[in-house]
Design a protein around this motif. Structure first.
Motif, PDB file in Angstrom:
ATOM      1  N   GLU A   1       0.852  -1.182   0.000  1.00 52.81           N
ATOM      2  CA  GLU A   1       0.000   0.000   0.000  1.00 52.81           C
ATOM      3  C   GLU A   1       0.890   1.234   0.000  1.00 52.81           C
ATOM      4  OE1 GLU A   1      -3.432  -0.166   2.680  1.00 52.81           O
ATOM      5  OE2 GLU A   1      -2.998   1.947   3.066  1.00 52.81           O
ATOM      6  N   ALA A   2       0.729   2.081  -1.012  1.00 50.63           N
ATOM      7  CA  ALA A   2       1.602   3.237  -1.167  1.00 50.63           C
ATOM      8  C   ALA A   2       0.948   4.537  -0.711  1.00 50.63           C
ATOM      9  CB  ALA A   2       2.038   3.359  -2.616  1.00 50.63           C
ATOM     10  N   GLY A   3      -0.321   4.493  -0.348  1.00 53.18           N
ATOM     11  CA  GLY A   3      -0.970   5.698   0.135  1.00 53.18           C
ATOM     12  C   GLY A   3      -2.373   5.861  -0.418  1.00 53.18           C
ATOM     13  N   THR A   4      -3.041   6.889   0.079  1.00 50.58           N
ATOM     14  CA  THR A   4      -4.413   7.172  -0.354  1.00 50.58           C
ATOM     15  C   THR A   4      -4.390   7.964  -1.652  1.00 50.58           C
ATOM     16  OG1 THR A   4      -5.073   7.222   1.947  1.00 50.58           O
ATOM     17  CG2 THR A   4      -6.591   8.225   0.383  1.00 50.58           C
TER      18      THR A   4
ATOM     19  N   PHE B   1       5.393  12.276  -7.956  1.00 49.96           N
ATOM     20  CA  PHE B   1       5.628  12.317  -6.505  1.00 49.96           C
ATOM     21  C   PHE B   1       6.346  11.046  -6.087  1.00 49.96           C
ATOM     22  CE2 PHE B   1       1.504  10.620  -7.501  1.00 49.96           C
ATOM     23  CZ  PHE B   1       1.404   9.472  -6.737  1.00 49.96           C
ATOM     24  N   LYS B   2       7.111  11.194  -5.008  1.00 49.87           N
ATOM     25  CA  LYS B   2       7.913  10.066  -4.520  1.00 49.87           C
ATOM     26  C   LYS B   2       7.121   9.303  -3.460  1.00 49.87           C
ATOM     27  CE  LYS B   2      12.617   8.975  -3.213  1.00 49.87           C
ATOM     28  NZ  LYS B   2      13.842   9.451  -2.618  1.00 49.87           N
ATOM     29  N   ILE B   3       7.206   7.990  -3.516  1.00 52.54           N
ATOM     30  CA  ILE B   3       6.547   7.136  -2.530  1.00 52.54           C
ATOM     31  C   ILE B   3       7.642   6.446  -1.729  1.00 52.54           C
ATOM     32  CG2 ILE B   3       5.050   5.141  -2.226  1.00 52.54           C
ATOM     33  CD1 ILE B   3       4.151   5.608  -5.159  1.00 52.54           C
ATOM     34  N   ASP B   4       7.576   6.546  -0.418  1.00 48.17           N
ATOM     35  CA  ASP B   4       8.501   5.804   0.446  1.00 48.17           C
ATOM     36  C   ASP B   4       7.706   4.718   1.144  1.00 48.17           C
ATOM     37  OD1 ASP B   4      10.966   7.303   0.087  1.00 48.17           O
ATOM     38  OD2 ASP B   4       9.848   8.961   0.999  1.00 48.17           O
ATOM     39  N   PHE B   5       8.277   3.534   1.231  1.00 44.12           N
ATOM     40  CA  PHE B   5       7.560   2.426   1.856  1.00 44.12           C
ATOM     41  C   PHE B   5       8.557   1.411   2.424  1.00 44.12           C
ATOM     42  CE2 PHE B   5       8.073   1.722  -2.654  1.00 44.12           C
ATOM     43  CZ  PHE B   5       8.639   0.464  -2.711  1.00 44.12           C
ATOM     44  N   VAL B   6       8.019   0.496   3.209  1.00 43.34           N
ATOM     45  CA  VAL B   6       8.839  -0.580   3.779  1.00 43.34           C
ATOM     46  C   VAL B   6       8.545  -1.846   2.982  1.00 43.34           C
ATOM     47  CG1 VAL B   6       9.262  -2.013   5.809  1.00 43.34           C
ATOM     48  CG2 VAL B   6       8.841   0.446   6.072  1.00 43.34           C
ATOM     49  N   GLN B   7       9.602  -2.460   2.486  1.00 46.02           N
ATOM     50  CA  GLN B   7       9.464  -3.694   1.701  1.00 46.02           C
ATOM     51  C   GLN B   7       9.863  -4.883   2.573  1.00 46.02           C
ATOM     52  OE1 GLN B   7      11.708  -3.485  -1.897  1.00 46.02           O
ATOM     53  NE2 GLN B   7      10.776  -5.301  -2.760  1.00 46.02           N
TER      54      GLN B   7
ATOM     55  N   ARG C   1      13.791  -0.337   3.666  1.00 45.85           N
ATOM     56  CA  ARG C   1      13.089   0.846   3.161  1.00 45.85           C
ATOM     57  C   ARG C   1      13.334   0.949   1.656  1.00 45.85           C
ATOM     58  NH1 ARG C   1      10.920   3.225   7.034  1.00 45.85           N
ATOM     59  NH2 ARG C   1      10.288   5.079   5.901  1.00 45.85           N
ATOM     60  N   SER C   2      12.316   1.366   0.956  1.00 41.04           N
ATOM     61  CA  SER C   2      12.440   1.499  -0.477  1.00 41.04           C
ATOM     62  C   SER C   2      11.583   2.668  -0.945  1.00 41.04           C
ATOM     63  CB  SER C   2      12.007   0.203  -1.152  1.00 41.04           C
ATOM     64  OG  SER C   2      12.482   0.170  -2.470  1.00 41.04           O
ATOM     65  N   SER C   3      11.663   2.975  -2.226  1.00 41.23           N
ATOM     66  CA  SER C   3      10.885   4.092  -2.748  1.00 41.23           C
ATOM     67  C   SER C   3      10.558   3.860  -4.217  1.00 41.23           C
ATOM     68  CB  SER C   3      11.648   5.410  -2.570  1.00 41.23           C
ATOM     69  OG  SER C   3      12.817   5.373  -3.347  1.00 41.23           O
TER      70      SER C   3
ATOM     71  N   GLY D   1      -5.881  10.664 -11.407  1.00 43.60           N
ATOM     72  CA  GLY D   1      -6.144  10.139 -10.063  1.00 43.60           C
ATOM     73  C   GLY D   1      -6.720   8.733 -10.084  1.00 43.60           C
ATOM     74  N   LYS D   2      -6.780   8.136 -11.275  1.00 39.00           N
ATOM     75  CA  LYS D   2      -7.314   6.762 -11.375  1.00 39.00           C
ATOM     76  C   LYS D   2      -6.262   5.791 -11.905  1.00 39.00           C
ATOM     77  CE  LYS D   2     -11.892   8.611 -12.261  1.00 39.00           C
ATOM     78  NZ  LYS D   2     -12.605   9.271 -13.322  1.00 39.00           N
ATOM     79  N   GLN D   3      -5.582   6.224 -12.966  1.00 34.32           N
ATOM     80  CA  GLN D   3      -4.521   5.406 -13.546  1.00 34.32           C
ATOM     81  C   GLN D   3      -3.184   5.988 -13.093  1.00 34.32           C
ATOM     82  OE1 GLN D   3      -5.013   2.697 -15.688  1.00 34.32           O
ATOM     83  NE2 GLN D   3      -7.175   2.931 -15.186  1.00 34.32           N
ATOM     84  N   PHE D   4      -2.329   5.126 -12.558  1.00 32.82           N
ATOM     85  CA  PHE D   4      -1.028   5.581 -12.067  1.00 32.82           C
ATOM     86  C   PHE D   4       0.089   4.875 -12.827  1.00 32.82           C
ATOM     87  CE2 PHE D   4      -3.797   6.829  -8.735  1.00 32.82           C
ATOM     88  CZ  PHE D   4      -3.190   7.901  -8.095  1.00 32.82           C
ATOM     89  N   THR D   5       1.126   5.629 -13.135  1.00 31.14           N
ATOM     90  CA  THR D   5       2.354   5.045 -13.662  1.00 31.14           C
ATOM     91  C   THR D   5       3.373   5.128 -12.536  1.00 31.14           C
ATOM     92  OG1 THR D   5       1.833   5.854 -15.869  1.00 31.14           O
ATOM     93  CG2 THR D   5       4.114   5.204 -15.466  1.00 31.14           C
ATOM     94  N   VAL D   6       3.965   3.989 -12.209  1.00 33.34           N
ATOM     95  CA  VAL D   6       4.936   3.957 -11.118  1.00 33.34           C
ATOM     96  C   VAL D   6       6.278   3.509 -11.685  1.00 33.34           C
ATOM     97  CG1 VAL D   6       5.499   2.956  -8.869  1.00 33.34           C
ATOM     98  CG2 VAL D   6       3.116   3.464  -9.444  1.00 33.34           C
ATOM     99  N   PHE D   7       7.323   4.294 -11.353  1.00 35.18           N
ATOM    100  CA  PHE D   7       8.660   4.013 -11.863  1.00 35.18           C
ATOM    101  C   PHE D   7       9.558   3.445 -10.776  1.00 35.18           C
ATOM    102  CE2 PHE D   7       7.270   7.791 -14.350  1.00 35.18           C
ATOM    103  CZ  PHE D   7       7.260   7.208 -15.611  1.00 35.18           C
TER     104      PHE D   7
END
Ligand code: FES
Length: 160
Positions: A46-49, A59-65, A77-79, A87-93
């Motif tokens: 889960e990367a956020g709301t 925007f950068k997402i920080d999370f625990v893997q 920790r990863s990002s 706000g519906k379709q997201f591209t994540v790099f």
């Protein structure tokens, strides 16, 4: 005759005991040893709301893997970088530059991703605009569920 009957009963009880022990023991042993043969990564993270993320600006997402290996769970920790236009379709790099793996960043004034290591420039869609990277930024699987952005992070390469 009594002795034969007693021996017969003893052997019957012994065999029944063995069958019951095998019937319970084999599945139980398999259940407890299964993690040793399984080396699995946490699936979706889960990367956020979704409503909290900006539209049109990466925007950068920080999370625990978490990585499960046998009975051990290793956390790190990863990002990742993400962008959405609706706000519906997201591209994540993947956060690593496709040249030699340096972390890059989004430059809000230039509207481009910049890698400081060898001056690579990527567009908002991850295409290489300048520099030595051999391919566009790597995408990570992403989906929206229950108003949350879920991502599947890439496996971290061992430092060597
Ligand atoms: S690692 Fe990014 S340009 Fe070389």
């Amino acid at each position: 005759m009594d002795i034969d009957r007693r021996n017969f009963l003893k052997q019957g009880i012994f065999i029944m005991g063995g069958l019951i022990t095998a019937g319970i023991g084999i599945p139980a042993t398999t259940y407890f040893l299964a993690p040793l043969w399984h080396k699995e990564e946490e699936d979706w993270i889960e990367a956020g709301t979704v409503a909290d993320f900006p539209i049109g600006e990466p925007f950068k997402i920080d999370f625990v893997q978490r990585k499960h290996d046998g009975w051990m769970t290793v956390e790190g920790r990863s990002s990742a970088w993400a962008v959405t236009s609706d706000g519906k379709q997201f591209t994540v790099f993947d956060p690593r530059c496709t040249h030699l793996g340096c972390p890059y960043r989004w430059d809000t004034e230039k509207k481009k991703f910049l890698c400081p290591c060898h001056n690579a420039v990527f567009s908002i869609t991850g295409e290489v605009l300048a520099g030595p990277p051999p391919r566009p930024l790597d995408h990570l699987p992403a989906k929206v569920a229950g108003g949350k952005l879920l991502i599947k992070p890439a496996e971290k390469k061992e430092e060597g």
